[in-house]
Design a protein around this motif. Structure first.
Motif, PDB file in Angstrom:
ATOM      1  N   GLY A 148       0.781  -1.224   0.000  1.00  0.00           N
ATOM      2  CA  GLY A 148       0.000   0.000   0.000  1.00  0.00           C
ATOM      3  C   GLY A 148       0.815   1.277   0.000  1.00  0.00           C
ATOM      4  O   GLY A 148       0.269   2.366   0.190  1.00  0.00           O
ATOM      5  N   LYS A 149       2.117   1.167  -0.235  1.00  0.00           N
ATOM      6  CA  LYS A 149       2.982   2.342  -0.140  1.00  0.00           C
ATOM      7  C   LYS A 149       3.422   2.843  -1.514  1.00  0.00           C
ATOM      8  O   LYS A 149       3.459   2.093  -2.491  1.00  0.00           O
ATOM      9  CB  LYS A 149       4.232   2.023   0.703  1.00  0.00           C
ATOM     10  N   GLY A 156       1.882  -5.515  -4.541  1.00  0.00           N
ATOM     11  CA  GLY A 156       1.182  -4.975  -3.378  1.00  0.00           C
ATOM     12  C   GLY A 156       1.462  -3.516  -3.089  1.00  0.00           C
ATOM     13  O   GLY A 156       0.843  -2.916  -2.206  1.00  0.00           O
ATOM     14  N   TYR A 157       2.385  -2.893  -3.804  1.00  0.00           N
ATOM     15  CA  TYR A 157       2.678  -1.476  -3.591  1.00  0.00           C
ATOM     16  C   TYR A 157       1.567  -0.622  -4.187  1.00  0.00           C
ATOM     17  O   TYR A 157       0.807  -1.067  -5.054  1.00  0.00           O
ATOM     18  CB  TYR A 157       4.017  -1.121  -4.231  1.00  0.00           C
ATOM     19  N   ARG A 158       1.493   0.617  -3.719  1.00  0.00           N
ATOM     20  CA  ARG A 158       0.510   1.553  -4.264  1.00  0.00           C
ATOM     21  C   ARG A 158       1.006   2.127  -5.582  1.00  0.00           C
ATOM     22  O   ARG A 158       0.315   2.089  -6.603  1.00  0.00           O
ATOM     23  CB  ARG A 158       0.234   2.666  -3.260  1.00  0.00           C
ATOM     24  N   THR A 159       2.220   2.700  -5.554  1.00  0.00           N
ATOM     25  CA  THR A 159       2.875   3.171  -6.779  1.00  0.00           C
ATOM     26  C   THR A 159       4.347   2.790  -6.699  1.00  0.00           C
ATOM     27  O   THR A 159       4.890   2.572  -5.613  1.00  0.00           O
ATOM     28  CB  THR A 159       2.757   4.693  -6.958  1.00  0.00           C
ATOM     29  N   LEU A 164       8.414   5.080   0.935  1.00  0.00           N
ATOM     30  CA  LEU A 164       9.552   4.196   1.172  1.00  0.00           C
ATOM     31  C   LEU A 164      10.536   4.315   0.009  1.00  0.00           C
ATOM     32  O   LEU A 164      10.140   4.197  -1.158  1.00  0.00           O
ATOM     33  CB  LEU A 164       9.059   2.741   1.287  1.00  0.00           C
ATOM     34  N   VAL A 165      11.809   4.542   0.334  1.00  0.00           N
ATOM     35  CA  VAL A 165      12.852   4.695  -0.681  1.00  0.00           C
ATOM     36  C   VAL A 165      13.905   3.619  -0.467  1.00  0.00           C
ATOM     37  O   VAL A 165      14.505   3.527   0.605  1.00  0.00           O
ATOM     38  CB  VAL A 165      13.506   6.090  -0.603  1.00  0.00           C
ATOM     39  N   PHE A 166      14.130   2.787  -1.485  1.00  0.00           N
ATOM     40  CA  PHE A 166      15.206   1.796  -1.463  1.00  0.00           C
ATOM     41  C   PHE A 166      16.447   2.419  -2.093  1.00  0.00           C
ATOM     42  O   PHE A 166      16.527   2.561  -3.316  1.00  0.00           O
ATOM     43  CB  PHE A 166      14.805   0.533  -2.245  1.00  0.00           C
ATOM     44  N   LYS A 167      17.389   2.817  -1.249  1.00  0.00           N
ATOM     45  CA  LYS A 167      18.587   3.497  -1.737  1.00  0.00           C
ATOM     46  C   LYS A 167      19.676   2.497  -2.089  1.00  0.00           C
ATOM     47  O   LYS A 167      19.989   1.598  -1.305  1.00  0.00           O
ATOM     48  CB  LYS A 167      19.122   4.478  -0.679  1.00  0.00           C
ATOM     49  N   CYS A 212       9.912  10.568   4.086  1.00  0.00           N
ATOM     50  CA  CYS A 212       9.949   9.185   3.622  1.00  0.00           C
ATOM     51  C   CYS A 212      10.904   8.362   4.489  1.00  0.00           C
ATOM     52  O   CYS A 212      11.778   8.917   5.172  1.00  0.00           O
ATOM     53  CB  CYS A 212      10.393   9.115   2.165  1.00  0.00           C
ATOM     54  N   ARG A 213      10.738   7.054   4.477  1.00  0.00           N
ATOM     55  CA  ARG A 213      11.690   6.169   5.144  1.00  0.00           C
ATOM     56  C   ARG A 213      12.702   5.691   4.116  1.00  0.00           C
ATOM     57  O   ARG A 213      12.325   5.196   3.051  1.00  0.00           O
ATOM     58  CB  ARG A 213      10.977   4.967   5.758  1.00  0.00           C
TER      59      ARG A 213
END
Length: 442
Positions: A11-12, A35-38, A70-73, A88-89
């Motif tokens: 949902g994120k 399952g993510y929002r965008t 949520l940011v995957f760096k 953001c996380r």
């Protein structure tokens, strides 16, 4: 692990920040669990993700981080602000991986020796019949090995400073080999760089283990793990290297002098770390010895690459600090020429200059920006530097190899140990080493 990933993104609004090897691996797994929002991708350089997912690129690709939850760096991406300043996380593959498997992971970091120690540990444990997998900064994204992990599998992972910088969890067995000046162009100060390395143990708990170079031990109260110091000069260290003799926990092991391919005392120190960890993993000396002898050093790490016209050539392109060039000169017999220089990141070269002043190497071939800086510092600050005629400056690696071939005598060695980064000149240190080999043997 995939369940944890799905729970994290459910949902994120998710952003993959950086689209190199790890970013592509992250994309594959996120698309797999859904399952993510965008979902969007951001990288300074445009690329084709092979999907209809939005791709942000250009100079302002990080301007909208707070538009996401949520940011995957990816490692190496420099955030404009501290992560705590964003709504953001900010997380990463390795942080999620450690949240899932950290309680059984061996994690290795250090300025120098981390790839050698990681692959050596993996090789020995695998050859001894242990259920292990290899991942991390060695070039294998953590998300790429998930199918290989069973209930008893032990991940052996190399961690770069960039992978450690923002994590909030540490591995069960942490290894901090050393810390030298490095990546100052990224961190701005040695203290900030060192702080990123300390993350390998800062989140350990009671019952975890830290194997740490005696010169980089945690300050009091900064580590809850059981600490084992490793040293070649401190008699009180838990793991002691005396020449080629390793002592630990009432056991000892003699590093072989024949049938062993790892040159130099610095590599013997890496072996000492590996031996102690294998001891706590329950390996006998016999189980340790056989795979140690069969281990093949990684390319571009003080490796003999062949002989031409009686001159022995060694590729140590991984060398990006002064200490590694010093170790190369200590390890290779009869060095006739050493090639030093590359991208200048502002690190201190006083120790290297002082070592060169007292070393008999007859030809010191300096190149690129770092070579020019070292030459200027010697002329301006070290007027008594012995044998300044030994110093020769050239612009490129090609010119340096040509001079080495002309000046080095048969029976001597030519060593490429640049003590500087390759960036801006070559794609990476691997390409620099490959070019060196081509120039030598073309």
């Amino acid at each position: 692990m995939l369940r944890r990933l799905k729970e994290q993104i459910k949902g994120k609004k998710v952003l993959i920040l950086g689209f190199g090897r790890e970013g592509r691996s992250t994309l594959r797994r996120i698309l797999e669990v859904g399952g993510y929002r965008t979902l969007a991708i951001a990288d300074q350089r445009a690329a084709d993700p092979g999907t209809e997912i939005p791709f942000l690129s250009g100079a302002h690709y990080m301007d909208t981080l707070d538009d996401y939850d949520l940011v995957f760096k990816s490692p190496g991406i420099v955030l404009p602000e501290d992560p705590s300043s964003y709504r953001c996380r900010v997380t990463s593959q390795m942080e999620l991986f450690l949240e899932e498997y950290g309680a059984r992971t061996i994690g290795v970091t250090g300025t120098k020796g981390k790839s050698t120690t990681t692959t050596l540990l993996y090789h020995i444990l695998q050859e001894a019949g242990r259920d292990v997998v290899l991942a991390g900064n060695i070039g294998i994204p953590a998300f790429d090995i998930l199918e290989k992990i069973g209930p008893e599998t032990v991940p052996v992972c190399e961690f770069s400073c960039h992978q450690l910088e923002y994590i909030h969890v540490s591995p069960h067995i942490a290894v901090l080999l050393n810390i030298h000046e490095e990546h100052l162009d990224h961190y701005g100060s040695f203290e900030r760089y060192a702080a990123s390395k300390h993350q390998i143990y800062l989140h350990q708990k009671a019952g975890d283990l830290l194997f740490c170079g005696a010169d980089v031990l945690p300050e009091n109260g900064n580590c809850q793990a059981d600490i084992f110091s490793v040293s070649d000069h401190d008699d009180n260290a838990a793991v002691r290297l005396d020449g080629t003799q390793i002592s630990f926990a009432g056991r000892s092991y003699q590093i072989p002098t024949e049938g062993f391919h790892m040159l130099g005392h610095h590599n013997h120190l890496d072996v000492a770390f590996a031996y102690a960890i294998c001891c706590v993993m329950g390996l006998s000396n016999e189980e340790f010895d056989r795979p140690l002898r069969s281990y093949e050093p990684l390319p571009h790490r003080l490796r003999f690459i062949g002989e031409r016209d009686g001159i022995r050539y060694y590729d140590d392109s991984i060398s990006t600090i002064g200490d590694t060039a010093i170790q190369a000169l200590k390890s290779v017999p009869a060095v006739g020429s050493i090639l030093i220089g590359g991208m200048d990141r502002g690190i201190d070269y006083d120790d290297l200059i002082e070592f060169l002043a007292n070393h008999p190497v007859p030809h010191i071939i300096l190149m690129y920006a770092t070579g020019r800086r070292i030459l200027d510092e010697i002329r301006e600050q070290y007027p008594d530097f012995p044998g300044q005629e030994r110093l020769l400056y050239v612009e490129t690696l090609a010119e340096a190899v040509a001079q080495a071939r002309a000046l080095t005598r048969p029976g001597e060695a030519c060593v490429l140990s640049p003590a500087a980064a390759s960036y801006g000149i070559f794609k990476n240190f691997e390409e620099r080493g490959d070019v060196f080999r081509e120039l030598v043997f073309s």
